[in-house]
Design a protein around this motif. Structure first.
Motif, PDB file in Angstrom:
ATOM      1  N   HIS A 216       0.853  -1.183   0.000  1.00 29.90           N
ATOM      2  CA  HIS A 216       0.000   0.000   0.000  1.00 29.90           C
ATOM      3  C   HIS A 216       0.890   1.234   0.000  1.00 29.90           C
ATOM      4  N   GLY A 217       0.281   2.393  -0.121  1.00 27.74           N
ATOM      5  CA  GLY A 217       1.021   3.645  -0.037  1.00 27.74           C
ATOM      6  C   GLY A 217       0.707   4.571  -1.185  1.00 27.74           C
ATOM      7  N   TRP A 218       1.068   5.843  -1.020  1.00 29.50           N
ATOM      8  CA  TRP A 218       0.873   6.815  -2.072  1.00 29.50           C
ATOM      9  C   TRP A 218       1.662   6.365  -3.301  1.00 29.50           C
ATOM     10  N   GLY A 219       1.022   6.334  -4.441  1.00 34.02           N
ATOM     11  CA  GLY A 219       1.668   5.865  -5.651  1.00 34.02           C
ATOM     12  C   GLY A 219       1.443   4.390  -5.902  1.00 34.02           C
ATOM     13  N   ILE A 220       0.887   3.688  -4.909  1.00 33.62           N
ATOM     14  CA  ILE A 220       0.586   2.258  -5.054  1.00 33.62           C
ATOM     15  C   ILE A 220      -0.925   2.056  -5.142  1.00 33.62           C
ATOM     16  N   ASP A 221      -1.655   2.597  -4.176  1.00 34.28           N
ATOM     17  CA  ASP A 221      -3.111   2.460  -4.165  1.00 34.28           C
ATOM     18  C   ASP A 221      -3.751   3.382  -5.201  1.00 34.28           C
ATOM     19  N   GLU A 222      -5.006   3.099  -5.519  1.00 32.85           N
ATOM     20  CA  GLU A 222      -5.734   3.896  -6.494  1.00 32.85           C
ATOM     21  C   GLU A 222      -7.093   4.296  -5.937  1.00 32.85           C
TER      22      GLU A 222
END
Length: 357
Positions: A265-271
């Motif tokens: 997970h994380g910013w740039g991973i999740d949508e």
């Protein structure tokens, strides 16, 4: 303080997340698709989807197309203090020498305490000749310094491929015996020239719809038979990608699997809405779920290394009084001084500096 404005998530060793197919996925197992079985012996649900949850297994499973039992994690002897009998593997990314503005880690700077295997990431191979080559023309200068770190208790390996290299090149190389042999021959010369003791085949990732899985096994066998060196591969945490691996077949020739227990997970991973919700990039609970396909496959736990990220993904909070998982975020955190790109990522050195400040 910076932490008043930016919340950096703690890093955990990651065990893994869900093996449930996303909505809208095509039927993939059972009579409706020619009797196809589920990869890694996972359950085939009544609706024809592969997975590891009770919705797929048990009374909702189609017998004969995979296991009908919800897999459970194996246990190990706590007195041994290691499921892998002390094996500890680390990747040293040579590209950071070229990219990072500060806190550059040279081979001599690597903290090798307790390490048994160090992997230099990454070498590449030529798509026409299949010769193994440095990913960057200037990487070669660091090879001798890196392999000089080997000892009776520490091996130095080369990792070939990587995420930026892509999977299509591997598919093209591995699809026939001639190109595989050319690659293996060049790999042997490369390893002999620079004194690497093993190879990590970082194929990200085999295409589950074709013959990549069986070709990967053929490649691993040829390396083992020809070079007789240590071999490993990186295994993704997400169900969609791991289905492209024949873990059973590979386990006959590989020493171990490096499970990518990070960037779950994380910013740039999740949508979507999850993109702006604080969560953990490496959560032991997510990892535990993501490992279930391997346990359904009866993969030997002693062959699996769990990846630990030596960096963090941060968020800028929408409300500075809400600083835990699930809180809303307006964007990524500021980048670190040493890793200006991508936004929201900080190295271990960056995080240490922020904490100190």
């Amino acid at each position: 303080m910076l932490f008043k404005y930016v919340h950096f998530l703690a890093l955990l060793i990651v065990l893994t997340a869900t093996a449930v197919l996303s909505k809208g996925s095509a039927i993939e197992c059972g009579p409706a698709v020619g009797g196809a079985r589920c990869g890694l012996n996972t359950c085939c649900s009544v609706a024809g989807f592969c997975g590891t949850t009770s919705a797929h297994c048990g009374t909702g499973c189609q017998p004969g197309y995979g296991s009908c039992v919800v897999p459970t994690a194996p246990s190990c002897d706590a007195s041994k203090k290691s499921a892998t009998n002390g094996r500890r593997v680390g990747y040293w990314q040579v590209q950071q020498v070229h990219d990072d503005a500060c806190d550059v880690v040279l081979p001599a700077d690597i903290d090798r305490a307790g390490m048994t295997h160090l992997l230099l990431a990454f070498a590449h191979f030529d798509l026409k000749t299949f010769d193994v080559i440095p990913a960057n023309a200037t990487d070669e200068r660091y090879y001798a310094e890196f392999t000089a770190l080997k000892s009776d208790s520490l091996q130095t390996w080369i990792a070939v491929g990587g995420g930026a290299f892509g999977g299509a090149k591997w598919s093209a190389m591995a699809r026939n015996a001639t190109s595989r042999t050319a690659f293996v021959s060049s790999l042997k010369d490369f390893m002999d020239k620079y004194s690497f003791q093993g190879v990590d085949l970082d194929w990200e990732f085999p295409d589950r719809s074709g013959s990549d899985a069986q070709n990967f096994v053929a490649l691993a066998k040829e390396i083992k038979d020809t070079i007789r060196c240590g071999i490993s591969t990186a295994v993704p945490s997400d169900w969609g990608s791991v289905k492209g691996f024949d873990i059973d077949g590979l386990s006959n020739y590989l020493d171990f699997f490096n499970f990518m227990g990070y960037d779950i997970h994380g910013w740039g991973i999740d949508e979507g809405s999850d993109r702006t919700k604080v969560t953990y990039g490496a959560d032991i609970r997510d990892i535990a779920v993501e490992l279930l396909p391997l346990w359904a496959n009866a993969t030997q736990a002693g062959q699996v290394n769990l990846g630990v990220p030596y960096y963090g993904r941060g968020y800028t909070l929408s409300n500075y009084s809400c600083t835990i998982k699930g809180c809303k975020a307006s964007g990524p955190s500021k980048s670190g001084k040493c890793t200006p790109d991508p936004s929201g990522v900080m190295t271990l050195g960056d995080l240490a500096t922020v904490i100190k400040e």
